[in-house]
Motif scaffolding. Structure first.
Motif, mmCIF file in Angstrom:
data_model
loop_
_atom_site.group_PDB
_atom_site.id
_atom_site.type_symbol
_atom_site.label_atom_id
_atom_site.label_comp_id
_atom_site.label_asym_id
_atom_site.label_seq_id
_atom_site.Cartn_x
_atom_site.Cartn_y
_atom_site.Cartn_z
ATOM 1 N N PRO A 108 0.651 -1.244 -0.313
ATOM 2 C CA PRO A 108 0.009 0.045 -0.102
ATOM 3 C C PRO A 108 0.287 1.511 -0.201
ATOM 4 O O PRO A 108 -0.062 2.390 -0.167
ATOM 5 C CB PRO A 108 -0.533 0.007 1.300
ATOM 6 C CG PRO A 108 -0.987 -1.506 1.935
ATOM 7 C CD PRO A 108 0.409 -2.191 1.109
ATOM 8 N N PHE A 109 2.018 0.768 0.337
ATOM 9 C CA PHE A 109 2.872 2.308 0.689
ATOM 10 C C PHE A 109 3.591 2.820 -0.924
ATOM 11 O O PHE A 109 3.418 3.607 -1.232
ATOM 12 C CB PHE A 109 4.354 2.191 1.441
ATOM 13 C CG PHE A 109 5.121 3.330 1.717
ATOM 14 C CD1 PHE A 109 5.165 4.114 2.239
ATOM 15 C CD2 PHE A 109 6.923 2.902 0.005
ATOM 16 C CE1 PHE A 109 6.395 5.350 1.796
ATOM 17 C CE2 PHE A 109 7.286 3.587 0.595
ATOM 18 C CZ PHE A 109 6.922 4.629 0.767
ATOM 19 N N TYR A 110 3.570 1.659 -1.196
ATOM 20 C CA TYR A 110 4.117 1.936 -2.713
ATOM 21 C C TYR A 110 2.739 2.649 -4.089
ATOM 22 O O TYR A 110 2.572 3.379 -5.011
ATOM 23 C CB TYR A 110 4.188 0.674 -3.832
ATOM 24 C CG TYR A 110 6.289 1.155 -3.005
ATOM 25 C CD1 TYR A 110 7.313 1.884 -2.885
ATOM 26 C CD2 TYR A 110 6.700 -0.266 -2.654
ATOM 27 C CE1 TYR A 110 8.331 1.898 -2.503
ATOM 28 C CE2 TYR A 110 7.920 -0.292 -1.429
ATOM 29 C CZ TYR A 110 8.376 0.667 -2.166
ATOM 30 O OH TYR A 110 9.796 0.220 -0.963
ATOM 31 N N GLU A 111 2.049 1.791 -3.555
ATOM 32 C CA GLU A 111 0.579 1.973 -4.343
ATOM 33 C C GLU A 111 -0.185 3.423 -4.120
ATOM 34 O O GLU A 111 -0.186 4.102 -5.181
ATOM 35 C CB GLU A 111 -0.637 0.847 -3.976
ATOM 36 C CG GLU A 111 -0.061 -0.333 -4.982
ATOM 37 C CD GLU A 111 -1.445 -1.733 -4.285
ATOM 38 O OE1 GLU A 111 -1.300 -2.031 -4.843
ATOM 39 O OE2 GLU A 111 -1.800 -1.517 -3.282
ATOM 40 N N SER A 112 0.393 3.550 -2.585
ATOM 41 C CA SER A 112 -0.254 5.533 -2.911
ATOM 42 C C SER A 112 0.813 6.417 -2.953
ATOM 43 O O SER A 112 0.285 7.554 -3.150
ATOM 44 C CB SER A 112 0.008 5.675 -1.071
ATOM 45 O OG SER A 112 1.347 6.196 -0.380
ATOM 46 N N ALA A 113 1.711 5.372 -3.740
ATOM 47 C CA ALA A 113 2.598 6.889 -4.275
ATOM 48 C C ALA A 113 2.565 6.474 -5.734
ATOM 49 O O ALA A 113 3.485 7.257 -6.421
ATOM 50 C CB ALA A 113 3.967 6.596 -3.955
ATOM 51 N N GLY A 114 1.231 5.924 -6.215
ATOM 52 C CA GLY A 114 1.693 5.512 -8.376
ATOM 53 C C GLY A 114 1.611 4.619 -8.756
ATOM 54 O O GLY A 114 2.190 4.339 -9.552
ATOM 55 N N PHE A 115 2.266 3.632 -7.934
ATOM 56 C CA PHE A 115 2.803 2.094 -8.561
ATOM 57 C C PHE A 115 1.662 1.414 -8.595
ATOM 58 O O PHE A 115 0.982 1.245 -7.870
ATOM 59 C CB PHE A 115 3.619 1.858 -7.366
ATOM 60 C CG PHE A 115 5.338 2.446 -7.554
ATOM 61 C CD1 PHE A 115 6.403 1.412 -8.008
ATOM 62 C CD2 PHE A 115 5.880 3.610 -6.718
ATOM 63 C CE1 PHE A 115 7.431 2.464 -8.136
ATOM 64 C CE2 PHE A 115 6.678 4.185 -6.475
ATOM 65 C CZ PHE A 115 8.055 3.604 -7.294
ATOM 66 N N LYS A 116 1.321 0.395 -9.744
ATOM 67 C CA LYS A 116 1.146 -0.493 -9.539
ATOM 68 C C LYS A 116 1.936 -1.913 -9.837
ATOM 69 O O LYS A 116 3.026 -1.829 -10.325
ATOM 70 C CB LYS A 116 0.280 0.115 -11.203
ATOM 71 C CG LYS A 116 -0.115 1.214 -11.374
ATOM 72 C CD LYS A 116 -1.840 1.163 -11.283
ATOM 73 C CE LYS A 116 -2.548 2.191 -11.528
ATOM 74 N NZ LYS A 116 -2.646 3.486 -10.573
#
Length: 151
Positions: A108-116
């Motif tokens: 979730p940390f990376y997804e919240s920064a726009g990573f998929k």
């Protein structure tokens, strides 16, 4: 948060080994990318976070390690480091990758920064690490690779 300074580390990268080991628990795995990667430290009075990014060719980069001192976690230092890295590399290539365990703490940390989520490397942690790695009470097995477009 006091004044924050993020700077590149050009020599004596192993000085930060204790911090690097928080995100990658085996020194010989860190040795595979540390010298070929660009390393950054975030300081706010003292070192709070570290990050290593490698050039994987063809305009693609990978965050190999990003870690925050245990006493400074969940205070925004990791987010600031990630934002700085993404800004720094935005005109240098086309994509930033990060590989991590299938964990409710990191995905979730990376997804919240726009990573998929891009792909998965099966059995990565069980085949490449000498000892089992546990996060949030469960053993990590597969590496989840996430991608963010830089341009």
């Amino acid at each position: 948060m006091c004044n924050i300074d993020i700077k590149q580390v050009l020599e004596d990268k192993k000085k930060y080994l204790d911090l690097l080991l928080l995100a990658d628990e085996q020194e010989n795995m860190i040795d595979r990318y540390l010298e070929r990667g660009e390393m950054f430290v975030l300081e706010s009075e003292d070192v709070k976070a570290v990050c290593v990014v490698t050039d994987e060719g063809d305009g693609e980069f990978e965050i190999k390690n990003i870690a925050v001192e245990p006493g400074s976690q969940r205070l925004g230092y990791g987010r600031r480091m990630l934002e700085h890295i993404l800004f720094l590399y935005k005109d240098r290539g086309t994509a930033m990758y990060v590989g991590t365990g299938d964990s409710p703490l990191t995905i979730p940390f990376y997804e919240s920064a726009g990573f998929k989520k891009s792909y998965q490397i099966d059995n990565f942690f069980t085949e490449h690490y000498d000892a089992p790695i546990f996060e949030s009470g469960r053993q990590l097995e597969h590496m989840i690779v996430l991608k963010k477009k830089l341009t």
